[in-house]
Design a protein around this motif. Structure first.
Motif, PDB file in Angstrom:
ATOM      1  N   LEU A 141      10.732 -11.497   1.952  1.00 53.18           N
ATOM      2  CA  LEU A 141       9.129 -10.962   2.027  1.00 53.18           C
ATOM      3  C   LEU A 141       8.205 -11.357   1.072  1.00 53.18           C
ATOM      4  CD1 LEU A 141       9.387  -7.735   3.917  1.00 53.18           C
ATOM      5  CD2 LEU A 141       9.149 -10.088   4.982  1.00 53.18           C
ATOM      6  N   GLY A 142       8.792 -11.504  -0.382  1.00 47.81           N
ATOM      7  CA  GLY A 142       7.887 -11.731  -1.278  1.00 47.81           C
ATOM      8  C   GLY A 142       7.173 -10.500  -1.790  1.00 47.81           C
ATOM      9  N   VAL A 143       7.870  -9.385  -1.658  1.00 51.18           N
ATOM     10  CA  VAL A 143       7.447  -8.065  -2.034  1.00 51.18           C
ATOM     11  C   VAL A 143       8.396  -7.494  -3.034  1.00 51.18           C
ATOM     12  CG1 VAL A 143       5.811  -7.695  -0.050  1.00 51.18           C
ATOM     13  CG2 VAL A 143       7.990  -6.991  -0.162  1.00 51.18           C
ATOM     14  N   CYS A 144       7.847  -6.151  -3.606  1.00 50.99           N
ATOM     15  CA  CYS A 144       8.579  -5.556  -4.338  1.00 50.99           C
ATOM     16  C   CYS A 144       9.830  -4.519  -3.727  1.00 50.99           C
ATOM     17  CB  CYS A 144       7.657  -4.542  -5.430  1.00 50.99           C
ATOM     18  SG  CYS A 144       8.714  -3.732  -6.528  1.00 50.99           S
ATOM     19  N   THR A 145      10.626  -4.230  -4.193  1.00 48.54           N
ATOM     20  CA  THR A 145      11.426  -3.431  -3.400  1.00 48.54           C
ATOM     21  C   THR A 145      10.924  -1.909  -3.296  1.00 48.54           C
ATOM     22  OG1 THR A 145      12.672  -2.647  -5.480  1.00 48.54           O
ATOM     23  CG2 THR A 145      13.853  -4.352  -4.339  1.00 48.54           C
ATOM     24  N   ASN A 146      10.021  -1.433  -4.091  1.00 47.27           N
ATOM     25  CA  ASN A 146       9.460  -0.088  -3.880  1.00 47.27           C
ATOM     26  C   ASN A 146       8.469  -0.244  -2.729  1.00 47.27           C
ATOM     27  OD1 ASN A 146      10.798   1.208  -5.719  1.00 47.27           O
ATOM     28  ND2 ASN A 146       9.155   0.511  -7.545  1.00 47.27           N
ATOM     29  N   THR A 147       7.841  -1.597  -2.631  1.00 47.16           N
ATOM     30  CA  THR A 147       7.006  -1.652  -1.487  1.00 47.16           C
ATOM     31  C   THR A 147       7.783  -1.405  -0.036  1.00 47.16           C
ATOM     32  OG1 THR A 147       5.700  -3.053  -2.779  1.00 47.16           O
ATOM     33  CG2 THR A 147       5.622  -3.280  -0.242  1.00 47.16           C
ATOM     34  N   LEU A 148       9.016  -2.076  -0.139  1.00 51.89           N
ATOM     35  CA  LEU A 148       9.976  -1.881   1.112  1.00 51.89           C
ATOM     36  C   LEU A 148      10.138  -0.433   1.234  1.00 51.89           C
ATOM     37  CD1 LEU A 148      12.365  -4.829   1.198  1.00 51.89           C
ATOM     38  CD2 LEU A 148      10.556  -4.450   2.714  1.00 51.89           C
ATOM     39  N   ARG A 149      10.435   0.251   0.085  1.00 53.97           N
ATOM     40  CA  ARG A 149      10.810   1.686   0.377  1.00 53.97           C
ATOM     41  C   ARG A 149       9.549   2.588   1.045  1.00 53.97           C
ATOM     42  NH1 ARG A 149      13.093   0.541  -4.796  1.00 53.97           N
ATOM     43  NH2 ARG A 149      15.520   0.624  -4.493  1.00 53.97           N
TER      44      ARG A 149
END
Length: 77
Positions: A17-25
């Motif tokens: 997705l091109g985002v940070c892992t914390n964003t997904l969390r």
């Protein structure tokens, strides 16, 4: 039982997705994206179809889905 190779780990999904892992969390905790858990180690897993749906929403509207905060760009390491 679904096959585990049909899912992406949190790191793979973040890169997809091109985002940070914390964003997904954060998105998972708020119910914006469906998280599944590995039955053996309880790691987060994301179905490629769910991630494709998010990307399609972004492509259709030109922005992140309503109510979602736009993630900051990841800094290169």
């Amino acid at each position: 039982m679904p096959r585990l190779d049909e899912y992406l780990t949190i790191t793979e999904a973040a890169d997809y997705l091109g985002v940070c892992t914390n964003t997904l969390r954060n998105w998972g905790a708020s119910g914006k994206i469906k998280e599944r858990r590995n039955p053996i180690n309880s790691y987060r897993l994301y179905a490629r179809d769910d991630l494709d749906a998010v990307l399609q929403q972004i492509n259709d509207s030109g922005e992140y889905p309503s109510g979602w905060s736009k993630p900051r760009k990841r800094k290169p390491r």
